[in-house]
Design a protein around this motif. Structure first.
Motif, PDB file in Angstrom:
ATOM      1  N   THR A  56       0.874  -1.188  -0.038  1.00 33.51           N
ATOM      2  CA  THR A  56      -0.149  -0.047   0.233  1.00 33.51           C
ATOM      3  C   THR A  56       0.813   1.393   0.048  1.00 33.51           C
ATOM      4  O   THR A  56       0.661   2.159  -0.661  1.00 33.51           O
ATOM      5  N   LEU A  57       1.962   1.230   0.850  1.00 29.68           N
ATOM      6  CA  LEU A  57       2.782   2.308   0.775  1.00 29.68           C
ATOM      7  C   LEU A  57       3.422   2.522  -0.608  1.00 29.68           C
ATOM      8  O   LEU A  57       3.563   3.576  -1.133  1.00 29.68           O
ATOM      9  N   ILE A  58       3.766   1.334  -1.496  1.00 29.90           N
ATOM     10  CA  ILE A  58       4.178   1.470  -2.585  1.00 29.90           C
ATOM     11  C   ILE A  58       3.315   2.353  -3.713  1.00 29.90           C
ATOM     12  O   ILE A  58       3.629   2.973  -4.438  1.00 29.90           O
ATOM     13  N   CYS A  59       2.166   1.833  -3.176  1.00 31.55           N
ATOM     14  CA  CYS A  59       0.890   2.740  -4.038  1.00 31.55           C
ATOM     15  C   CYS A  59       0.989   4.239  -3.790  1.00 31.55           C
ATOM     16  O   CYS A  59       0.853   5.038  -4.772  1.00 31.55           O
ATOM     17  N   THR A  60       1.329   4.538  -2.669  1.00 30.98           N
ATOM     18  CA  THR A  60       1.601   6.154  -2.397  1.00 30.98           C
ATOM     19  C   THR A  60       2.845   6.656  -3.394  1.00 30.98           C
ATOM     20  O   THR A  60       2.704   7.749  -3.763  1.00 30.98           O
ATOM     21  N   TYR A  61       3.911   5.777  -3.588  1.00 31.09           N
ATOM     22  CA  TYR A  61       5.099   6.297  -4.305  1.00 31.09           C
ATOM     23  C   TYR A  61       4.655   6.408  -5.893  1.00 31.09           C
ATOM     24  O   TYR A  61       4.946   7.127  -6.445  1.00 31.09           O
ATOM     25  N   LEU A  62       3.711   5.573  -6.345  1.00 34.37           N
ATOM     26  CA  LEU A  62       3.438   5.517  -7.626  1.00 34.37           C
ATOM     27  C   LEU A  62       2.306   6.578  -7.938  1.00 34.37           C
ATOM     28  O   LEU A  62       2.481   7.309  -8.813  1.00 34.37           O
ATOM     29  N   SER A  63       1.467   7.022  -6.915  1.00 31.19           N
ATOM     30  CA  SER A  63       0.834   8.216  -7.110  1.00 31.19           C
ATOM     31  C   SER A  63       1.452   9.436  -7.113  1.00 31.19           C
ATOM     32  O   SER A  63       1.242  10.304  -7.971  1.00 31.19           O
ATOM     33  N   ALA A  64       2.633   9.626  -6.294  1.00 27.80           N
ATOM     34  CA  ALA A  64       3.337  10.685  -6.297  1.00 27.80           C
ATOM     35  C   ALA A  64       4.036  10.776  -7.810  1.00 27.80           C
ATOM     36  O   ALA A  64       4.271  11.922  -8.387  1.00 27.80           O
TER      37      ALA A  64
END
Length: 130
Positions: A56-64
């Motif tokens: 889920t944290l990787i999804c944050t990086y992808l969104s950024a």
């Protein structure tokens, strides 16, 4: 496939305000969701929930990365910025996996924070114990 077509100049990226809004919302919500998943996983002793919190944290990086690409595309007309941002992130993640950053299998109690992970001779697990 869209990334490759965009990088080759065969397709221009399209702008959708709803998509940008969803990416912003994801960037705001995902870190809290990741924290909540990790805390819940540790309380329940669930290594899979703790591991899912990392995804889920990787999804944050992808969104950024998506937002940086969209901003460069929208403001500076760098039509390939979104595709380059996605590829940079994908390559970075691939290199980490290729290097074997998850080379040691830590016991469930170490993943959930109940105890420290045993040390490896080559030190490959030191990062995963946190």
């Amino acid at each position: 496939m869209d990334t490759v077509l965009s990088l080759l100049g065969l397709r221009d990226p399209e702008h959708f305000p709803v998509g940008i809004a969803i990416a912003v919302l994801s960037l705001v919500v995902m870190p809290f969701l990741s924290w909540f998943e990790r805390r819940t996983g540790r309380e329940l002793g669930s290594a899979s929930a703790v591991a899912d919190s990392k995804q889920t944290l990787i999804c944050t990086y992808l969104s950024a990365a998506l937002l940086v690409g969209l901003a460069l595309n929208s403001r500076l007309r760098w039509t390939r910025a979104d595709s380059v941002a996605a590829l940079v992130f994908a390559v970075r993640e691939g290199i980490e996996e290729w290097k074997g950053d998850a080379c040691c299998a830590a016991p469930v109690s170490a993943l959930t924070g109940e105890r420290e992970a045993d040390s490896c001779e080559d030190g490959c697990c030191a990062e995963d114990a946190h």
